[in-house]
Write a protein that holds these residues in place. Structure first.
Motif, mmCIF file in Angstrom:
data_model
loop_
_atom_site.group_PDB
_atom_site.id
_atom_site.type_symbol
_atom_site.label_atom_id
_atom_site.label_comp_id
_atom_site.label_asym_id
_atom_site.label_seq_id
_atom_site.Cartn_x
_atom_site.Cartn_y
_atom_site.Cartn_z
ATOM 1 N N GLY A 138 -4.169 -1.154 2.839
ATOM 2 C CA GLY A 138 -2.886 -0.689 3.386
ATOM 3 C C GLY A 138 -3.044 0.631 4.105
ATOM 4 O O GLY A 138 -2.432 0.863 5.150
ATOM 5 N N SER A 139 -3.900 1.507 3.557
ATOM 6 C CA SER A 139 -4.123 2.819 4.185
ATOM 7 C C SER A 139 -4.893 2.652 5.485
ATOM 8 O O SER A 139 -4.537 3.243 6.511
ATOM 9 N N ILE A 140 -5.969 1.859 5.465
ATOM 10 C CA ILE A 140 -6.804 1.663 6.649
ATOM 11 C C ILE A 140 -6.029 0.964 7.765
ATOM 12 O O ILE A 140 -6.123 1.333 8.935
ATOM 13 N N MET A 141 -5.239 -0.061 7.388
ATOM 14 C CA MET A 141 -4.513 -0.841 8.391
ATOM 15 C C MET A 141 -3.210 -0.162 8.823
ATOM 16 O O MET A 141 -2.478 -0.704 9.639
ATOM 17 N N GLN A 142 -2.918 1.005 8.257
ATOM 18 C CA GLN A 142 -1.654 1.705 8.483
ATOM 19 C C GLN A 142 -0.485 0.749 8.236
ATOM 20 O O GLN A 142 0.390 0.557 9.084
ATOM 21 N N PHE A 143 -0.535 0.134 7.076
ATOM 22 C CA PHE A 143 0.442 -0.860 6.661
ATOM 23 C C PHE A 143 0.955 -0.423 5.295
ATOM 24 O O PHE A 143 0.498 -0.904 4.253
ATOM 25 N N PRO A 144 1.915 0.552 5.275
ATOM 26 C CA PRO A 144 2.326 1.173 4.014
ATOM 27 C C PRO A 144 2.865 0.197 2.982
ATOM 28 O O PRO A 144 2.665 0.398 1.777
ATOM 29 N N ILE A 145 3.522 -0.888 3.427
ATOM 30 C CA ILE A 145 4.084 -1.846 2.458
ATOM 31 C C ILE A 145 2.965 -2.380 1.549
ATOM 32 O O ILE A 145 3.136 -2.497 0.336
ATOM 33 N N LEU A 146 1.825 -2.692 2.141
ATOM 34 C CA LEU A 146 0.693 -3.228 1.377
ATOM 35 C C LEU A 146 0.207 -2.193 0.354
ATOM 36 O O LEU A 146 -0.102 -2.517 -0.794
ATOM 37 N N LYS A 147 0.186 -0.927 0.819
ATOM 38 C CA LYS A 147 -0.268 0.160 -0.049
ATOM 39 C C LYS A 147 0.633 0.262 -1.285
ATOM 40 O O LYS A 147 0.142 0.285 -2.413
ATOM 41 N N TRP A 148 1.950 0.267 -1.063
ATOM 42 C CA TRP A 148 2.884 0.468 -2.175
ATOM 43 C C TRP A 148 3.006 -0.790 -3.044
ATOM 44 O O TRP A 148 3.132 -0.693 -4.258
ATOM 45 N N LEU A 149 2.965 -1.970 -2.421
ATOM 46 C CA LEU A 149 3.013 -3.202 -3.216
ATOM 47 C C LEU A 149 1.755 -3.301 -4.080
ATOM 48 O O LEU A 149 1.813 -3.743 -5.227
ATOM 49 N N GLY A 150 0.622 -2.868 -3.516
ATOM 50 C CA GLY A 150 -0.636 -2.860 -4.268
ATOM 51 C C GLY A 150 -0.512 -1.967 -5.500
ATOM 52 O O GLY A 150 -0.908 -2.353 -6.608
ATOM 53 N N LEU A 151 0.103 -0.801 -5.302
ATOM 54 C CA LEU A 151 0.249 0.140 -6.427
ATOM 55 C C LEU A 151 1.173 -0.411 -7.521
ATOM 56 O O LEU A 151 1.050 -0.037 -8.688
ATOM 57 N N LEU A 152 2.087 -1.301 -7.121
ATOM 58 C CA LEU A 152 2.979 -1.934 -8.102
ATOM 59 C C LEU A 152 2.198 -2.757 -9.130
ATOM 60 O O LEU A 152 2.697 -3.043 -10.215
ATOM 61 N N CYS A 153 0.978 -3.144 -8.747
ATOM 62 C CA CYS A 153 0.139 -3.942 -9.662
ATOM 63 C C CYS A 153 -0.414 -3.096 -10.806
ATOM 64 O O CYS A 153 -0.881 -3.652 -11.808
ATOM 65 N N LEU A 154 -0.384 -1.790 -10.643
ATOM 66 C CA LEU A 154 -0.931 -0.914 -11.690
ATOM 67 C C LEU A 154 -0.172 -1.072 -13.008
ATOM 68 O O LEU A 154 -0.789 -1.307 -14.061
ATOM 69 N N PRO A 155 1.208 -0.975 -13.001
ATOM 70 C CA PRO A 155 1.915 -1.222 -14.279
ATOM 71 C C PRO A 155 1.693 -2.644 -14.799
ATOM 72 O O PRO A 155 1.629 -2.859 -16.014
ATOM 73 N N ILE A 156 1.522 -3.610 -13.888
ATOM 74 C CA ILE A 156 1.272 -4.998 -14.318
ATOM 75 C C ILE A 156 -0.059 -5.065 -15.067
ATOM 76 O O ILE A 156 -0.186 -5.718 -16.099
ATOM 77 N N MET A 157 -1.053 -4.333 -14.539
ATOM 78 C CA MET A 157 -2.371 -4.303 -15.195
ATOM 79 C C MET A 157 -2.245 -3.687 -16.599
ATOM 80 O O MET A 157 -2.808 -4.215 -17.566
ATOM 81 N N ILE A 158 -1.466 -2.592 -16.704
ATOM 82 C CA ILE A 158 -1.318 -1.919 -18.007
ATOM 83 C C ILE A 158 -0.652 -2.873 -19.014
ATOM 84 O O ILE A 158 -1.118 -3.018 -20.142
ATOM 85 N N ILE A 159 0.411 -3.563 -18.555
ATOM 86 C CA ILE A 159 1.100 -4.511 -19.452
ATOM 87 C C ILE A 159 0.136 -5.630 -19.881
ATOM 88 O O ILE A 159 0.114 -6.031 -21.045
ATOM 89 N N SER A 160 -0.694 -6.081 -18.932
ATOM 90 C CA SER A 160 -1.577 -7.224 -19.214
ATOM 91 C C SER A 160 -2.579 -6.939 -20.335
ATOM 92 O O SER A 160 -3.032 -7.863 -21.014
#
Lengths: 196, 96
Positions: A138-160
């Motif tokens: 997301g950072s390289i492609m200058q596509f912020p939505i991908l960057k922030w949606l990717g970060l949303l996976c962090l709490p999912i990982m913690i729950i998992s």
């Protein structure tokens, strides 16, 4: 465009700006890979969950062989794209080598998890990789939505980490939906608009 | 007025080619032709001049049995382009 040596400084600047803009508008078709891998992992994770929870099938993990479809299709698409490629951009090259590097990780991890019989720990690792990969892409492609949606996976990982293996499969499906499928469709719409 | 501007770069088509090449790793001749809207003949001549100045490398090869020309900016070309832009900025900020 003519070979005109009597053009002004303003015109020079315009030439430079318009050419750089034209190159920036070159769109790599990355959405294909996001949607291909997104849907393959999503289907495999949900199928694996269904097979464990609702059937007596003794080898539910076999659904992950679906990934071979992704490997073959990615290789074919990659070869075809490289044949058609007229320009190599730095972003395109970074994405290509990053894609190959993450593919090595995705192929190597099952070997390690399989060798030590640590499958129950595998999905939090994969979700963590999605998080980092999407943040980077997301950072390289200058596509912020991908960057922030990717970060949303962090709490999912913690729950998992705190739930059972079969429920991790559903979280894996959720993570891939957020990190790959949704951005994939947004990218696809963007590519279609720009390629018109 | 433009005496400080590099005459090799102060040409609309050559500058356009260099502006494309500075933004990418390398580009095919057909890509440059498409982006600059130049004729193949004129573009070939200007690319040759940039090559002779040492600003770009031109690689001729075959791809799927078709000839392919790839252009790539050199370190000298990057330096010249940066110098050109710097001089352009000086000129544009000068009171007229």
């Amino acid at each position: 465009m003519e070979d005109n040596q009597k053009f002004s400084a303003e015109q020079s600047l315009q030439v430079i700006q318009s050419m750089i803009q034209k190159v920036k508008e070159e769109v790599a078709n990355n959405s294909f890979y996001f949607l291909l891998w997104g849907w393959l992992v999503f289907i495999a994770a949900v199928l694996n969950f269904v097979l464990i929870k609702f059937t007596e099938f003794s080898h539910p993990y076999l659904v992950w062989n679906l990934m071979w479809v992704g490997v073959v299709m990615s290789i074919i698409k990659g070869i075809n794209e490289s044949k058609k490629e007229k320009v190599k951009t730095y972003i395109g090259e970074t994405m290509r080598y990053f894609g190959i590097s993450t593919a090595i990780i995705y192929c190597g991890l099952p070997f390690i998890f399989g060798s030590y019989n640590l499958w129950q720990y595998s999905f939090p690792f994969y979700i963590l990789i999605y998080t980092a990969a999407c943040f980077f892409m997301g950072s390289i492609m200058q596509f912020p939505i991908l960057k922030w949606l990717g970060l949303l996976c962090l709490p999912i990982m913690i729950i998992s980490v705190f739930i059972g293996f079969e429920w991790q499969l559903l979280l894996m499906a959720l993570a891939i939906l957020i990190a790959y499928i949704i951005p994939g469709y947004i990218l696809s719409a963007r590519e279609k608009t720009k390629n018109k | 007025m433009f005496k400080d501007l590099d005459p090799i770069l102060h040409s609309q088509l050559r500058l356009a080619v260099m502006s494309v090449l500075i933004s990418v790793k390398d580009a095919e001749f057909t890509f440059l032709k498409e982006k600059t809207n130049a004729t193949a003949g004129n573009l070939s001549v200007q690319i040759q001049k940039l090559k002779e100045a040492g600003y770009i490398d031109v690689i001729k090869q075959f791809k799927d049995n078709y000839p392919q020309t790839i252009c790539k900016i050199t370190a000298t070309g990057i330096g010249a382009f940066e110098e050109y832009v710097k001089n352009l900025q000086v000129y544009l900020t000068q009171p007229k």
